[in-house]
Design an enzyme around this catalytic site. Structure first.
Site, PDB file in Angstrom:
ATOM      1  CD  GLN A   1      -3.072  -0.313   2.371  1.00 45.04           C
ATOM      2  OE1 GLN A   1      -2.646   0.326   3.320  1.00 45.04           O
ATOM      3  NE2 GLN A   1      -4.228  -0.934   2.395  1.00 45.04           N
TER       4      GLN A   1
ATOM      5  CE1 TYR B   1     -11.944  -3.098   6.915  1.00 39.04           C
ATOM      6  CE2 TYR B   1     -13.353  -3.971   5.182  1.00 39.04           C
ATOM      7  CZ  TYR B   1     -12.980  -3.930   6.501  1.00 39.04           C
ATOM      8  OH  TYR B   1     -13.624  -4.709   7.429  1.00 39.04           O
ATOM      9  CG  MET B   2     -11.086   1.782  -2.074  1.00 40.26           C
ATOM     10  SD  MET B   2      -9.436   1.097  -2.306  1.00 40.26           S
ATOM     11  CE  MET B   2      -8.761   2.291  -3.469  1.00 40.26           C
TER      12      MET B   2
ATOM     13  CG  ASP C   1      -8.280   3.520   5.252  1.00 41.76           C
ATOM     14  OD1 ASP C   1      -7.171   3.196   4.817  1.00 41.76           O
ATOM     15  OD2 ASP C   1      -9.055   2.703   5.785  1.00 41.76           O
ATOM     16  CD  GLN C   2      -6.620   0.047   0.615  1.00 41.46           C
ATOM     17  OE1 GLN C   2      -6.142  -0.064  -0.510  1.00 41.46           O
ATOM     18  NE2 GLN C   2      -7.216  -0.954   1.229  1.00 41.46           N
TER      19      GLN C   2
ATOM     20  CG  HIS D   1      -7.299   3.209   9.618  1.00 37.13           C
ATOM     21  ND1 HIS D   1      -7.906   2.235  10.351  1.00 37.13           N
ATOM     22  CD2 HIS D   1      -5.964   3.010   9.766  1.00 37.13           C
ATOM     23  CE1 HIS D   1      -6.988   1.479  10.932  1.00 37.13           C
ATOM     24  NE2 HIS D   1      -5.804   1.931  10.593  1.00 37.13           N
TER      25      HIS D   1
END
Length: 338
Positions: A100, A282-283, A285-286, A307
């Protein structure tokens, strides 16, 4: 030198990884202090250290304080270079988290980059490698990102030993992303088991399919089985495909029935889909660093996580770009980078 408080917000390894990745991208010298100061085990662990050293390698950075347990580092990056690199986490620490961090600057190297990374592919508190392959990359491809991930060997806790290969093609810029509505066409998945009976992976898949079918959803779940892993382990990842990708997963543990593993992943995916937002938590924050790179982007996420809040803070601090958030922590939210 830009100073960043490592205990801010979520205050974990993500802050360290995103800060150093964006520093690498922008050639910004940074000092991070109070690293994981509020955690039971303070300071850097193996996977954080691997990510930082890997970023230093691809930018020929001067690095101070990079050792296990360190609560302060100084990172002074140079130009991003492409090439072939091999990194070993040396434990079951997450390959996905190391990758990441590397993915952010690697896309802007002068030449293509190949990473071979050894460690854990499916471990707690981190994205399974199949998530990065089937959710993260397809969404980034909408922004013009060019990358491929190949799983060579799975690695479970405690011994790790998994190996992946990632190939990143250089790009000049990222396109803005505007994703606020959801249209889903199909659900796919992978149920896997290593050094365990085949029926473990099969039962995980059946349990997930049962829950999904009870909610009017069909899923195509591939079974993967191997006796080549260093430690026994299992897991399942599901993702919805359409105008977006929405992912959910669960890991097997000693004493945890395979049916529970499948049920957890299916229920999480259903919960995400019911919110009607095209970006899972999850995505959510990514994608923040990529939105700042592209600009003029807006997304709706099923949950504005701590996050994401933390990533926005460090991204704004390093890049100077500002975000607007409509929504509360732990709730669905719209995130915009004008």
């Amino acid at each position: 030198m830009l100073e960043i408080d490592g205990s801010f917000g979520e205050g974990g390894g993500a802050l360290v990884r995103i800060s150093t990745a964006l520093a690498a991208l922008t050639s910004t010298p940074i000092k991070i202090y109070n690293i994981r100061a509020n955690r039971p085990k303070k300071g850097l662990s193996y996977q954080h250290l691997t990510a930082i050293k890997a970023l230093a390698k691809i930018t020929e950075a001067k690095l101070e304080g990079a050792e296990i347990g360190s609560t302060e580092i100084k990172f002074t990056p140079q130009k991003i270079k492409g090439g072939n690199f091999y990194f070993d986490v040396k434990t079951a620490g997450s390959i996905g988290l190391v990758l990441q961090a590397l993915m952010i600057p690697a896309a802007f190297a002068e030449d293509k980059t190949t990473f071979k990374i050894r460690g854990g592919t499916d471990v707690k508190w981190s994205p399974p490698i199949n998530y990065l392959e089937n959710v993260t990359l397809p969404l980034l491809e909408k922004m013009g990102y060019k990358g491929k991930i190949k799983l060579l060997k799975r690695g479970y806790y405690p011994k790790g030993g998994g190996i992946i290969e990632a190939r990143i093609q250089p790009i000049k810029r990222l396109k803005p992303i505007k994703l606020t509505k959801t249209r889903i066409k199909s659900i796919k998945g992978i149920s896997h088991a290593g050094r365990l009976p085949l029926h473990v992976a099969e039962r995980q898949a059946r349990a997930a399919q049962k829950i999904l079918q009870e909610n009017g959803l069909d899923a195509e779940i591939r079974i993967e089985h191997s006796n080549d892993t260093l430690s026994p382990g299992s897991g399942i990842i599901l993702w919805a495909e359409g105008n977006t990708r929405i992912g959910a997963s669960s890991l097997g543990e000693k004493g945890k029935p395979a049916e529970i593993v499948g049920k957890e992943a299916a229920e999480e995916l259903i919960r995400f889909l019911e919110e009607g937002a095209p970006i899972d938590k999850y995505m959510g924050d990514q994608i923040i660093p990529y939105m700042s790179i592209a600009g003029k982007s807006i997304i709706k996420t099923v949950e504005f996580s701590m996050h994401a809040y933390t990533n926005i803070h460090v991204t704004e601090k390093i890049t100077g770009k500002k975000f607007k958030v409509k929504g509360d922590l732990g709730k669905p939210a719209t995130i915009e980078c004008p």
